[in-house]
Scaffold this motif. Structure first.
Motif, PDB file in Angstrom:
ATOM      1  N   MET A   1       1.071  -1.456  -0.469  1.00 52.29           N
ATOM      2  CA  MET A   1       0.071   0.038  -0.223  1.00 52.29           C
ATOM      3  C   MET A   1       1.362   1.447   0.360  1.00 52.29           C
ATOM      4  SD  MET A   1      -2.856   0.659   2.931  1.00 52.29           S
ATOM      5  CE  MET A   1      -3.142  -1.080   2.204  1.00 52.29           C
ATOM      6  N   HIS A   2       0.352   2.403  -0.359  1.00 49.80           N
ATOM      7  CA  HIS A   2       1.193   3.496  -0.685  1.00 49.80           C
ATOM      8  C   HIS A   2       0.421   4.887  -0.928  1.00 49.80           C
ATOM      9  CE1 HIS A   2       4.926   6.079  -2.123  1.00 49.80           C
ATOM     10  NE2 HIS A   2       4.236   6.420  -2.751  1.00 49.80           N
ATOM     11  N   PHE A   3       0.305   5.408   0.258  1.00 52.60           N
ATOM     12  CA  PHE A   3      -0.110   7.006  -0.109  1.00 52.60           C
ATOM     13  C   PHE A   3       0.287   7.803  -0.510  1.00 52.60           C
ATOM     14  CE2 PHE A   3      -1.446   4.356   3.652  1.00 52.60           C
ATOM     15  CZ  PHE A   3      -2.484   3.545   2.912  1.00 52.60           C
ATOM     16  N   CYS A   4      -0.651   8.499  -1.252  1.00 49.76           N
ATOM     17  CA  CYS A   4      -0.396  10.024  -2.084  1.00 49.76           C
ATOM     18  C   CYS A   4       0.902  11.187  -0.671  1.00 49.76           C
ATOM     19  CB  CYS A   4      -0.779  11.031  -2.753  1.00 49.76           C
ATOM     20  SG  CYS A   4      -1.010  12.530  -4.034  1.00 49.76           S
ATOM     21  N   ASP A   5       2.144  11.586  -1.211  1.00 49.72           N
ATOM     22  CA  ASP A   5       2.773  12.824  -0.626  1.00 49.72           C
ATOM     23  C   ASP A   5       1.855  13.918  -1.245  1.00 49.72           C
ATOM     24  OD1 ASP A   5       4.951  10.772  -0.079  1.00 49.72           O
ATOM     25  OD2 ASP A   5       6.098  11.105  -1.671  1.00 49.72           O
ATOM     26  N   GLU A   6       0.810  14.072  -1.826  1.00 49.95           N
ATOM     27  CA  GLU A   6       0.680  15.445  -1.785  1.00 49.95           C
ATOM     28  C   GLU A   6      -0.432  15.027  -1.127  1.00 49.95           C
ATOM     29  OE1 GLU A   6       1.479  18.283  -3.822  1.00 49.95           O
ATOM     30  OE2 GLU A   6       3.742  16.832  -4.148  1.00 49.95           O
ATOM     31  N   CYS A   7      -1.191  14.483  -1.148  1.00 46.22           N
ATOM     32  CA  CYS A   7      -2.770  14.519  -1.278  1.00 46.22           C
ATOM     33  C   CYS A   7      -3.212  13.592   0.593  1.00 46.22           C
ATOM     34  CB  CYS A   7      -4.211  14.906  -1.821  1.00 46.22           C
ATOM     35  SG  CYS A   7      -4.178  13.052  -1.974  1.00 46.22           S
ATOM     36  N   SER A   9      -4.053  10.002   0.322  1.00 51.53           N
ATOM     37  CA  SER A   9      -5.152   9.165  -0.264  1.00 51.53           C
ATOM     38  C   SER A   9      -4.065   8.752  -0.613  1.00 51.53           C
ATOM     39  CB  SER A   9      -5.816   9.573  -1.457  1.00 51.53           C
ATOM     40  OG  SER A   9      -6.169  11.104  -1.105  1.00 51.53           O
ATOM     41  N   MET A  10      -4.545   6.605  -0.407  1.00 49.23           N
ATOM     42  CA  MET A  10      -4.211   5.632  -0.880  1.00 49.23           C
ATOM     43  C   MET A  10      -4.093   5.354  -2.745  1.00 49.23           C
ATOM     44  SD  MET A  10      -5.169   1.816  -0.134  1.00 49.23           S
ATOM     45  CE  MET A  10      -6.400   1.707  -1.147  1.00 49.23           C
ATOM     46  N   SER A  22      -7.235  10.469  -6.136  1.00 47.12           N
ATOM     47  CA  SER A  22      -8.408  12.128  -5.410  1.00 47.12           C
ATOM     48  C   SER A  22      -7.411  13.102  -6.639  1.00 47.12           C
ATOM     49  CB  SER A  22      -7.638  11.717  -4.401  1.00 47.12           C
ATOM     50  OG  SER A  22      -8.565  10.723  -3.396  1.00 47.12           O
ATOM     51  N   CYS A  23      -5.739  13.224  -6.452  1.00 45.96           N
ATOM     52  CA  CYS A  23      -5.295  14.520  -7.214  1.00 45.96           C
ATOM     53  C   CYS A  23      -4.649  14.142  -8.185  1.00 45.96           C
ATOM     54  CB  CYS A  23      -4.308  15.521  -6.056  1.00 45.96           C
ATOM     55  SG  CYS A  23      -2.990  14.206  -5.492  1.00 45.96           S
TER      56      CYS A  23
END
Length: 105
Positions: A1-7, A9-10, A22-23
């Motif tokens: 699982m990796h999460f966005c550095d910007e927002c 979100s997964m 999301s972005c």
């Protein structure tokens, strides 16, 4: 699982990229980092959590009206339990008459 550095979100994989739905942020996939991620196979199962029951080992009752619509009892067993991850306790009730369970709000 990796999460966005910007927002936060997964992110999802699309080919050799991680893509945020999301972005629209995109990041290249790192095969070494992905190999180090824990999979469900590598996790341990500690079983189901214990369910609090104010009738277990409790002989003390207190005057507390039962919120069940069809019960007129005003006596309940009670138990104080620490709130998970919190620094205070929560009081759990079980009606002496009908067995309905609720917590102090």
């Amino acid at each position: 699982m990796h999460f966005c550095d910007e927002c936060g979100s997964m992110m999802h994989t699309e080919g050799d990229m991680w893509v945020c739905r999301s972005c629209a942020n995109e990041e290249p996939r790192d095969s070494q980092a992905e190999a180090a991620m824990t999979t469900q196979d590598g996790q341990r199962d500690d079983g189901a959590p214990d369910i609090a029951d104010a009738t277990q080992g409790s002989t003390e009752t207190m005057q507390e009206p039962c919120p069940a619509a069809d019960c007129d009892s005003d006596q309940a067993y009670y138990e104080m339990l620490p709130k998970p991850g919190g620094s205070y306790e929560v009081r759990l009730f079980t009606c002496v008459e009908c067995g309905h369970k609720w917590r102090e709000s």
